[in-house]
Design an enzyme around this catalytic site. Structure first.
Site, PDB file in Angstrom:
ATOM      1  N   ASP A 288      -3.595   3.558 -24.433  1.00 50.26           N
ATOM      2  CA  ASP A 288      -4.900   4.187 -24.623  1.00 50.26           C
ATOM      3  C   ASP A 288      -4.994   4.592 -26.096  1.00 50.26           C
ATOM      4  O   ASP A 288      -3.966   4.780 -26.745  1.00 50.26           O
ATOM      5  CB  ASP A 288      -4.990   5.416 -23.707  1.00 50.26           C
ATOM      6  CG  ASP A 288      -6.203   6.257 -24.005  1.00 50.26           C
ATOM      7  OD1 ASP A 288      -7.302   5.689 -24.085  1.00 50.26           O
ATOM      8  OD2 ASP A 288      -6.057   7.483 -24.170  1.00 50.26           O
TER       9      ASP A 288
ATOM     10  N   ASP B 163      -3.218   9.402 -21.433  1.00 50.93           N
ATOM     11  CA  ASP B 163      -3.179  10.866 -21.311  1.00 50.93           C
ATOM     12  C   ASP B 163      -4.400  11.446 -20.629  1.00 50.93           C
ATOM     13  O   ASP B 163      -4.473  12.641 -20.401  1.00 50.93           O
ATOM     14  CB  ASP B 163      -3.033  11.508 -22.696  1.00 50.93           C
ATOM     15  CG  ASP B 163      -4.307  11.365 -23.528  1.00 50.93           C
ATOM     16  OD1 ASP B 163      -5.020  10.355 -23.350  1.00 50.93           O
ATOM     17  OD2 ASP B 163      -4.591  12.258 -24.342  1.00 50.93           O
TER      18      ASP B 163
ATOM     19  N   ASP C 209      -7.613   7.178 -17.702  1.00 50.35           N
ATOM     20  CA  ASP C 209      -6.473   6.265 -17.680  1.00 50.35           C
ATOM     21  C   ASP C 209      -5.805   6.193 -16.302  1.00 50.35           C
ATOM     22  O   ASP C 209      -4.928   5.356 -16.079  1.00 50.35           O
ATOM     23  CB  ASP C 209      -5.412   6.705 -18.705  1.00 50.35           C
ATOM     24  CG  ASP C 209      -5.957   6.743 -20.115  1.00 50.35           C
ATOM     25  OD1 ASP C 209      -6.691   5.811 -20.478  1.00 50.35           O
ATOM     26  OD2 ASP C 209      -5.664   7.706 -20.844  1.00 50.35           O
TER      27      ASP C 209
END
Length: 563
Positions: free
Chosen positions: A253, A453, A457
């Site tokens: 990410d 995080d 996600d």
């Protein structure tokens, strides 16, 4: 026959093997407990997502707006969202302007400006202006609900990895049972009594019960977690220990993983008649009354530069999603995006090109002016972590493909991808798109690690072979992930792979030792050298020995990792 014959009673008692039965039941119960705990964690993760959804909505009913439960909202209903409130359902803005924090869905820290005709999603936060929206998706159809379903489906359909212990036991146990039966038959063929032959067969079974196989992996997990903890890494399961060392693709990410996850002032470009200090001071006074995240970045920069002033902006007005105005010392000041500034001052071609240059680097340019004069530009961005490029290089040197997925725009994604040095990047990616990308890589036969995080996600973390969460990220991400990194340093992923390789090498060696040790004892049991009672003692001793040896050897591996 046994009445009063204590010696015979004691003799028969040696034929019972309660300790083996108790050990087997204990290990099975422990395994079921861990399995139930794992399922519970998935349930808790889904509960955490459900808690994000607002419970009430202000909806138009009979010509007036009334607060109703979220279940009563229907498609085409008009609803109001005040500053600071969560948007209750997916919809489209029909009136008003605002800046909406969509971090819960996209992970991006910088709010998105919304005006009439723009789409909004449930569980995102209206940060500034008042907006009226029309519901387009409600209940199970909202984006948040779809994420919840994806998390549950991914957790339920993730293919179980066959444990080495299961494979060994699958062959070892049937072979031992056959050897036990054969032992009884052979001793009977040599003329021994049924009792004697049966005792030899039982000795083989007692010795060979592969309890150590059931303990070797939990011991490795325990010690492995100790090794990982000293390196800032927590492995949750044996699967995460095993699979981490086999990875082919690392999916990252952007926000909070590659970047710091919070807006930071990167450039201060004053006009010809002003200094950097003057620009920052005026911006500081104006932004003090704003709640926009970009304003917080400017306030923090002013604190770092020790900007101190007691002046306050009078007649302060925040124009949702665009900018703000106020009076300082009798002069009218403004601050905001290019569109907002163009209506209040003349933007030269040189300044416009500089703003475009900032934007091409993934920065957000903010224009500030006094009366009709441009004071200058302050650029704000979510900057890349210092260690990210080095970590990406090391992963690529290990033959691992590194991919960045982000919900941010193409321009910002391209700039960050170039700085990080990833192999591939994809911008404007939705949560379901991240999970789909992971599934596509897995279907191509690649082992995939997803590192994230945020709540957005979660589906990808659950779908990946190994999901890794950063500890200061969202709680839902940490619950779903197979591995948690205690810091936000991407270089920990390199350490994680090295630890996994060393620990799995140790576990496989333990399994070979267990099979070899038990095989030697079985031979002694078949030949009749060992009595059943002695066999039970040696069996438990071997289990304890292998467990202690596992800890000793794994602790030696720890030294190697640290070195």
């Amino acid at each position: 026959q046994t009445a009063g014959n204590n010696k015979l009673v004691m003799s028969y008692m040696h034929e019972f093997y309660f300790e083996s039965a108790a050990m087997i039941l204990t290990l099975i119960t422990l395994g079921k407990t861990l399995e139930a705990y794992s399922k519970g964690k998935t349930t808790n993760a889904i509960k955490s997502l459900l808690q994000l959804a607002p419970k009430k909505a202000s909806v138009l009913r009979n010509g007036e707006y009334a607060e109703v439960s979220i279940e009563e909202v229907r498609v085409d209903d008009l609803f109001l969202v005040h500053p600071g409130e969560s948007i209750p359902v997916d919809g489209i803005v029909v009136e008003g302007n605002s800046a909406v924090n969509e971090a819960s869905l996209t992970g991006e820290s910088i709010p998105v400006d919304k005006e009439t005709g723009d789409l909004v999603s449930a569980a995102t936060i209206n940060q500034s202006g008042f907006i009226k929206c029309e519901a387009t998706r409600v209940g199970e159809d909202t984006t948040l609900s779809q994420i919840i379903h994806m998390v549950g489906d991914a957790a339920a359909t993730k293919a179980p990895i066959a444990k080495v212990a299961d494979k060994v036991s699958g062959v070892f146990v049937p072979v031992v049972m056959a050897v036990a039966v054969l032992t009884i038959i052979v001793w009977l063929a040599f003329g021994e009594t049924i009792g004697f032959a049966l005792a030899r067969g039982i000795s083989v079974l007692v010795i060979s019960c592969p309890c150590a196989l059931g303990l070797a992996t939990p011991v490795a997990i325990m010690v492995g977690n100790g090794v990982g903890a000293k390196n800032g890494i927590l492995f949750k399961t044996a699967v995460s220990l095993e699979e981490t060392g086999k990875i082919d693709v690392v999916v990252l990410d952007k926000t909070g993983t590659i970047t710091k996850g919070r807006p930071t002032v990167t450039d201060i470009l004053p006009g010809s008649a002003f200094s950097e200090s003057e620009l920052l001071t005026y911006a500081y006074i104006l932004e003090k009354k704003s709640e926009h995240p970009l304003a917080h970045a400017i306030l923090k920069k002013a604190e770092e530069e020790a900007i101190q002033t007691k002046e306050e902006a009078k007649n302060f007005t925040a124009v949702s999603g665009n900018g703000l105005t106020g009076e300082i010392g009798g002069d009218k000041f403004f601050g905001g995006n290019l569109k907002f500034a163009e209506g209040r001052t003349v933007i030269s071609e040189a300044v416009r090109k500089q703003a475009e240059s900032f934007a091409s680097e993934g920065k957000t340019p903010l224009f500030f002016g006094r009366n009709e004069e441009l004071i200058g530009i302050i650029a704000v961005a979510d900057i890349i972590k210092e260690d990210s490029p080095q970590a990406v290089r090391e992963l690529k040197n290990m033959g691992i493909k590194v991919v960045m997925l982000t919900g941010d725009n193409e321009r910002t994604a391209k700039a960050i991808a170039a700085k990080a040095g990833v192999d591939e990047y994809y911008s404007e990616v939705l949560p379901e798109d991240k999970a789909s990308f992971v599934e596509k890589e897995k279907n191509a036969g690649r082992k995939v690690i997803m590192i994230g995080d945020g709540i957005n996600d979660s589906p990808a973390l659950s779908a990946a072979d190994i999901g890794i969460a950063i500890s200061d990220g969202a709680e839902i991400a940490r619950e779903i992930a197979d591995v948690t990194m205690s810091g936000d340093d991407l270089s920990e992923i390199v350490t994680l792979k090295l630890i996994s390789n060393k620990l799995m090498k140790r576990i496989h060696k333990n399994y070979r030792n267990i099979v070899g040790f038990n095989t030697a004892l079985i031979i002694l049991g078949v030949t009749g050298i060992l009595q059943p009672t002695v066999s039970a003692l040696l069996h438990n001793t071997s289990t304890l020995y292998i467990s202690l040896k596992s800890m000793e050897n794994l602790l030696e591996e720890e030294t190697e990792v640290e070195e």
